[in-house]
Design an enzyme around this catalytic site. Structure first.
Site, PDB file in Angstrom:
ATOM      1  N   GLY A  13       2.171 -17.567 -41.564  1.00  0.00           N
ATOM      2  CA  GLY A  13       3.510 -17.146 -41.152  1.00  0.00           C
ATOM      3  C   GLY A  13       4.475 -18.310 -41.062  1.00  0.00           C
ATOM      4  N   ALA A  14       5.756 -18.007 -40.785  1.00  0.00           N
ATOM      5  CA  ALA A  14       6.785 -19.050 -40.744  1.00  0.00           C
ATOM      6  C   ALA A  14       6.500 -20.092 -39.670  1.00  0.00           C
ATOM      7  CB  ALA A  14       8.157 -18.415 -40.515  1.00  0.00           C
ATOM      8  N   GLN A  31      21.895 -15.863 -32.468  1.00  0.00           N
ATOM      9  CA  GLN A  31      20.571 -16.107 -33.009  1.00  0.00           C
ATOM     10  C   GLN A  31      20.478 -15.845 -34.511  1.00  0.00           C
ATOM     11  OE1 GLN A  31      18.702 -14.548 -28.807  1.00  0.00           O
ATOM     12  NE2 GLN A  31      17.322 -14.577 -30.543  1.00  0.00           N
ATOM     13  N   GLN A  41      15.224 -23.032 -33.883  1.00  0.00           N
ATOM     14  CA  GLN A  41      14.332 -22.171 -33.102  1.00  0.00           C
ATOM     15  C   GLN A  41      12.931 -22.094 -33.692  1.00  0.00           C
ATOM     16  OE1 GLN A  41      16.159 -20.890 -35.460  1.00  0.00           O
ATOM     17  NE2 GLN A  41      15.052 -19.150 -36.325  1.00  0.00           N
ATOM     18  N   HIS A  90      19.404 -21.556 -33.754  1.00  0.00           N
ATOM     19  CA  HIS A  90      20.144 -20.733 -32.795  1.00  0.00           C
ATOM     20  C   HIS A  90      21.235 -21.557 -32.117  1.00  0.00           C
ATOM     21  CE1 HIS A  90      17.320 -17.678 -33.556  1.00  0.00           C
ATOM     22  NE2 HIS A  90      16.604 -17.696 -32.450  1.00  0.00           N
ATOM     23  N   ARG A 121      22.621 -11.258 -32.646  1.00  0.00           N
ATOM     24  CA  ARG A 121      22.117 -11.679 -33.964  1.00  0.00           C
ATOM     25  C   ARG A 121      23.323 -11.955 -34.857  1.00  0.00           C
ATOM     26  NH1 ARG A 121      17.210 -13.276 -34.469  1.00  0.00           N
ATOM     27  NH2 ARG A 121      16.291 -11.285 -33.822  1.00  0.00           N
ATOM     28  N   ARG A 135      -5.940  -9.669 -44.443  1.00  0.00           N
ATOM     29  CA  ARG A 135      -5.050  -9.686 -45.615  1.00  0.00           C
ATOM     30  C   ARG A 135      -4.750 -11.104 -46.072  1.00  0.00           C
ATOM     31  NH1 ARG A 135      -2.296  -6.448 -42.201  1.00  0.00           N
ATOM     32  NH2 ARG A 135      -0.609  -7.969 -42.044  1.00  0.00           N
ATOM     33  N   CYS A 153      12.186 -18.973 -27.706  1.00  0.00           N
ATOM     34  CA  CYS A 153      12.942 -20.013 -28.415  1.00  0.00           C
ATOM     35  C   CYS A 153      14.277 -20.323 -27.747  1.00  0.00           C
ATOM     36  CB  CYS A 153      13.148 -19.608 -29.871  1.00  0.00           C
ATOM     37  SG  CYS A 153      13.852 -17.960 -30.106  1.00  0.00           S
ATOM     38  N   SER A 157      16.365 -15.794 -39.049  1.00  0.00           N
ATOM     39  CA  SER A 157      14.979 -16.239 -39.156  1.00  0.00           C
ATOM     40  C   SER A 157      14.214 -16.004 -37.864  1.00  0.00           C
ATOM     41  CB  SER A 157      14.909 -17.722 -39.546  1.00  0.00           C
ATOM     42  OG  SER A 157      15.700 -18.512 -38.678  1.00  0.00           O
ATOM     43  N   GLY A 158      14.933 -15.733 -36.760  1.00  0.00           N
ATOM     44  CA  GLY A 158      14.272 -15.353 -35.531  1.00  0.00           C
ATOM     45  C   GLY A 158      13.520 -14.043 -35.671  1.00  0.00           C
TER      46      GLY A 158
END
Length: 334
Positions: free
Chosen positions: A13-14, A156, A315, A242, A235, A40, A129, A159-160
């Site tokens: 993940g990121a 924010q 963040q 952020h 957002r 997966r 974050c 990408s949060g």
């Protein structure tokens, strides 16, 4: 620092990818790196220090022999594996919200309450974050005078919401440029050329869970159960990093000079008074680094003991991955 065996739960993940990158940047001595994920993700390859390593499917036996486990998974997955991690003897540094309000789990920002990490019983929680970024910005002020309350608005980045948030903004901007109708999947409404003043699920008091984290987590990190925070989370169509507007009320009146000096001297924070002709940081300024930038410090016009400021921070890094690696480094060095 001795060589360490480190597992990253959620390595593809990121945040997991950023953790791997920061482990290299911080030159953490890794004897064994174990990337873990879902079934997966098993078999996918990550690159660490120039070597390709296959991701393994996590199970209860995955953590044997590990010194630390960095968690970059959702809360349900974190709760699923936490008992096995504790049983293995590893210290689990969890980025999810699963354990943040548990009394026996330290909630840690190393620069602010790093000593709390040493009281762990196998799990340490990484704060939200925005909580990390906001508290880094005001921690120096807190040392001058107790902060009694804060009014906070967060702006924010998409990408949060993970890779899906980034993809949605990109696809919507492309559609708008082509004169097409943007498709909405990840967010409640179109985010391109728009803002959405509602993040996370309702908390039950007309605020959202994301908004209440600033007060609930802030109280634990600052060791102040009476801290009051009114927060609105928004957002915005920004890819990464952020931004937060904070108005705080201190117990005693502070001068702007005192506040600026305290902010400038605090580790992990950069005071912005004149940066490329500006008195303020932006998301682009603070992307892909670990320092929280603070600017536009001024007197609150509604309260003699009030200070207003603007801050920005990445963040994914200081708000998540870097903070977790900094906790690991703090423990490993001691």
């Amino acid at each position: 620092m001795k060589e360490l065996n480190i597992a990253v739960l959620g390595a593809t993940g990121a945040v997991g990818q950023e953790m791997l990158k920061i482990l290299e940047e911080y030159e953490i001595p890794v004897a064994k790196l174990l990337p873990l994920g879902s079934a997966r993700s098993a078999g996918k390859e990550i690159v660490f220090k120039g070597e390709k390593i296959a991701v393994q499917a996590a199970d209860d036996n995955s953590f044997e022999g590990m010194d630390f486990v960095l968690g970059a998974v959702e809360g349900d997955m974190s709760k699923r594996f936490a008992p096995a991690i504790k049983k293995s003897g590893a210290v689990y540094i969890d980025n999810s919200s699963a354990f943040r309000l548990e009394e026996d789990v330290p909630l840690v920002v190393p620069e602010i309450n790093g000593d709390d990490a040493f009281g762990n019983s196998g799990i340490i929680a990484n704060p939200n974050c925005c909580t990390i970024i906001a508290l880094m910005a005001v921690a120096g002020i807190e040392k001058l005078s107790r902060i009694e309350k804060m009014v906070v608005c967060t702006y924010q980045a998409v990408s949060g919401a993970g890779q899906a948030g980034i993809a949605e903004l990109q696809s919507q901007m492309k559609a708008i440029s082509a004169g097409e109708t943007p498709e909405v999947k990840t967010f409640a409404t179109q985010i391109a050329m728009n803002v959405i003043p509602f993040i996370d699920a309702p908390y039950g008091n007309d605020y959202t869970k994301e908004e209440m984290k600033m007060q609930n987590e802030g109280r634990r990190i600052l060791h102040d159960p009476d801290l009051k925070v009114n927060c609105t989370c928004v957002r915005v169509p920004v890819m990464r990093s952020h931004s937060i507007a904070i108005t705080l009320h201190t117990q005693k009146k502070l001068s702007i000079e005192e506040v600026e000096n305290a902010v400038a001297a605090y580790p992990g924070v950069r005071l912005i008074k004149d940066y490329e002709g500006r008195c303020y940081p932006t998301p682009l300024d603070t992307t892909d680094q670990d320092i929280v930038w603070v600017g536009r410090i001024r007197q609150d016009l509604t309260d003699d003991n009030g200070i207003t400021l603007w801050c920005c921070g990445d963040q994914i890094r200081k708000g998540a991955a870097a903070n977790a690696v900094q906790i690991l480094k703090l423990l490993a060095e001691k």
